[in-house]
Scaffold this active site. Structure first.
Site, PDB file in Angstrom:
ATOM      1  N   GLU A 105      57.273  13.287  58.615  1.00  0.00           N
ATOM      2  CA  GLU A 105      58.076  13.512  59.979  1.00  0.00           C
ATOM      3  C   GLU A 105      59.323  13.973  60.094  1.00  0.00           C
ATOM      4  O   GLU A 105      60.044  13.773  58.939  1.00  0.00           O
ATOM      5  CB  GLU A 105      57.982  11.945  60.783  1.00  0.00           C
ATOM      6  CG  GLU A 105      57.051  11.681  61.766  1.00  0.00           C
ATOM      7  CD  GLU A 105      57.388  12.588  62.990  1.00  0.00           C
ATOM      8  OE1 GLU A 105      57.678  13.796  63.020  1.00  0.00           O
ATOM      9  OE2 GLU A 105      57.200  12.048  64.353  1.00  0.00           O
ATOM     10  N   ASP A 106      59.704  14.543  61.155  1.00  0.00           N
ATOM     11  CA  ASP A 106      61.244  15.138  61.045  1.00  0.00           C
ATOM     12  C   ASP A 106      62.198  14.079  61.275  1.00  0.00           C
ATOM     13  O   ASP A 106      63.197  13.601  60.513  1.00  0.00           O
ATOM     14  CB  ASP A 106      61.287  16.004  62.333  1.00  0.00           C
ATOM     15  CG  ASP A 106      60.901  15.504  63.656  1.00  0.00           C
ATOM     16  OD1 ASP A 106      60.359  14.621  63.611  1.00  0.00           O
ATOM     17  OD2 ASP A 106      61.028  16.478  64.487  1.00  0.00           O
ATOM     18  N   ASP A 109      62.961   7.544  65.327  1.00  0.00           N
ATOM     19  CA  ASP A 109      63.837   6.967  66.262  1.00  0.00           C
ATOM     20  C   ASP A 109      63.586   5.623  66.698  1.00  0.00           C
ATOM     21  O   ASP A 109      63.784   4.715  65.964  1.00  0.00           O
ATOM     22  CB  ASP A 109      64.068   8.106  67.455  1.00  0.00           C
ATOM     23  CG  ASP A 109      65.104   7.958  68.556  1.00  0.00           C
ATOM     24  OD1 ASP A 109      65.664   6.841  68.435  1.00  0.00           O
ATOM     25  OD2 ASP A 109      65.198   8.684  69.294  1.00  0.00           O
ATOM     26  N   PHE A 158      71.716  12.703  69.885  1.00  0.00           N
ATOM     27  CA  PHE A 158      70.858  13.353  70.014  1.00  0.00           C
ATOM     28  C   PHE A 158      70.878  14.763  69.031  1.00  0.00           C
ATOM     29  O   PHE A 158      72.227  15.090  69.187  1.00  0.00           O
ATOM     30  CB  PHE A 158      70.405  13.720  71.399  1.00  0.00           C
ATOM     31  CG  PHE A 158      69.137  14.556  71.498  1.00  0.00           C
ATOM     32  CD1 PHE A 158      67.987  14.302  71.649  1.00  0.00           C
ATOM     33  CD2 PHE A 158      69.506  15.966  71.890  1.00  0.00           C
ATOM     34  CE1 PHE A 158      67.054  14.775  71.527  1.00  0.00           C
ATOM     35  CE2 PHE A 158      68.276  16.828  71.843  1.00  0.00           C
ATOM     36  CZ  PHE A 158      67.178  16.525  71.608  1.00  0.00           C
ATOM     37  N   ARG A 171      65.065  24.845  67.147  1.00  0.00           N
ATOM     38  CA  ARG A 171      64.286  24.526  65.915  1.00  0.00           C
ATOM     39  C   ARG A 171      64.806  25.360  64.972  1.00  0.00           C
ATOM     40  O   ARG A 171      64.593  24.839  63.665  1.00  0.00           O
ATOM     41  CB  ARG A 171      62.701  24.322  66.249  1.00  0.00           C
ATOM     42  CG  ARG A 171      62.242  23.542  67.015  1.00  0.00           C
ATOM     43  CD  ARG A 171      60.838  23.535  67.165  1.00  0.00           C
ATOM     44  NE  ARG A 171      59.998  22.934  68.259  1.00  0.00           N
ATOM     45  CZ  ARG A 171      59.781  21.617  68.493  1.00  0.00           C
ATOM     46  NH1 ARG A 171      60.266  20.960  67.392  1.00  0.00           N
ATOM     47  NH2 ARG A 171      59.348  21.002  69.276  1.00  0.00           N
TER      48      ARG A 171
HETATM   49  P1  IMP Z   1      60.143   7.908  68.281  1.00  0.00           P
HETATM   50  O1  IMP Z   1      58.847   7.720  68.843  1.00  0.00           O
HETATM   51  O2  IMP Z   1      61.210   7.390  69.354  1.00  0.00           O
HETATM   52  O3  IMP Z   1      60.415   7.365  66.976  1.00  0.00           O
HETATM   53  O4  IMP Z   1      60.441   9.647  68.271  1.00  0.00           O
HETATM   54  C1  IMP Z   1      60.215  10.152  67.331  1.00  0.00           C
HETATM   55  C2  IMP Z   1      59.985  11.828  67.899  1.00  0.00           C
HETATM   56  O5  IMP Z   1      60.935  12.162  68.893  1.00  0.00           O
HETATM   57  C3  IMP Z   1      60.331  12.589  66.597  1.00  0.00           C
HETATM   58  O6  IMP Z   1      59.186  12.961  65.930  1.00  0.00           O
HETATM   59  C4  IMP Z   1      61.165  13.831  67.239  1.00  0.00           C
HETATM   60  O7  IMP Z   1      60.289  14.613  67.614  1.00  0.00           O
HETATM   61  C5  IMP Z   1      61.565  13.339  68.364  1.00  0.00           C
HETATM   62  N1  IMP Z   1      63.002  12.885  68.456  1.00  0.00           N
HETATM   63  C6  IMP Z   1      63.574  11.732  68.092  1.00  0.00           C
HETATM   64  N2  IMP Z   1      65.154  11.715  67.997  1.00  0.00           N
HETATM   65  C7  IMP Z   1      65.458  13.178  68.294  1.00  0.00           C
HETATM   66  C8  IMP Z   1      66.473  14.002  68.348  1.00  0.00           C
HETATM   67  O8  IMP Z   1      67.637  13.398  68.067  1.00  0.00           O
HETATM   68  N3  IMP Z   1      66.377  15.271  68.382  1.00  0.00           N
HETATM   69  C9  IMP Z   1      65.113  15.805  68.964  1.00  0.00           C
HETATM   70  N4  IMP Z   1      64.034  15.328  68.709  1.00  0.00           N
HETATM   71  C10 IMP Z   1      64.170  13.808  68.472  1.00  0.00           C
HETATM   72 MG    MG Z   2      58.288  14.967  65.835  1.00  0.00          MG
END
Ligand code: IMP
Ligand code: MG
Length: 182
Positions: A105-106, A109, A158, A171
């Site tokens: 994963e990138d 969050d 963000f 990206r």
């Molecule tokens: P989560 O489900 O809240 O953990 O979010 C995970 C996904 O949200 C990641 O795979 C990202 O694609 C996107 N994401 C979370 N934080 C950021 C950010 O700061 N910038 C851009 N995309 C984000």
């Molecule tokens: Mg993602």
């Protein structure tokens, strides 16, 4: 690295250089090699599109074991906020049944995405699942799921760049930028 950049309607400032990201990836690769080098099976590296394309590419180059690359697409973000629910947008490009899977994963969050991914991957018959993420926002992450490999921890802001987008833009930036609220 540029001082200020504009992505769609928002201004971003420099946060993590490409060199720092690559160093973090070196560290993750070293740990993965320690755990998987010489293994008899062929683990799957599961690239979560589109965000982890760049991370997966850089990581793969550094891995010293035979692996299989599978991709899938999932989305939970609209604009700059997590929607809380994930959608499987594109299915797996390969078979996970009976295989060990490393989810790449990138960023983690809230963790909603990674928890869903873990379930999806197990439901496809994976025998073991490891989580590998380039970035983690530890102030937000509150899930019991263990994150096995983490490149770097960042504050709850963000960001864009190195695969991460703001409404699909940004990206391609080699460095990571953070939203500038001033
Ligand atoms: P989560 O489900 O809240 O953990 O979010 C995970 C996904 O949200 C990641 O795979 C990202 O694609 C996107 N994401 C979370 N934080 C950021 C950010 O700061 N910038 C851009 N995309 C984000
Ligand atoms: Mg993602």
């Amino acid at each position: 690295m540029k001082e200020r950049i504009k992505v769609n309607d928002k201004v971003f400032k420099p946060m993590i250089t490409n060199a720092e990201i690559e160093k973090a990836i070196d560290g993750v690769a070293e740990k993965l090699n320690r755990d998987f080098k010489g293994c008899e099976d062929v683990p799957v590296l599961l690239c979560i599109l589109n965000g982890s394309i760049m991370f997966t590419a850089e990581l793969m180059k550094r891995l010293d074991f035979t692996l299989e690359l599978v991709s899938m697409k999932l989305s939970s973000y609209v604009g700059t906020h997590s929607t809380g629910t994930t959608r499987e947008v594109m299915g797996m490009t390969g078979d996970l049944n009976g295989k060990r899977v490393i989810i790449v994963e990138d960023i983690v969050d809230t963790g909603n995405t990674i928890v869903d991914l873990d379930k999806i991957v197990r439901s496809k018959g994976a025998t073991d699942v490891k989580i590998c993420t380039m970035l983690l926002k530890p102030e937000i992450y509150n899930k019991p799921l263990k994150l096995d490999y983490v490149g770097m921890e960042i504050p709850n802001d963000f960001i864009v760049g190195f695969g991460l987008d703001y409404d699909e833009h940004g990206r391609n930036l080699p460095d990571i930028y953070v939203i500038d609220n001033d």
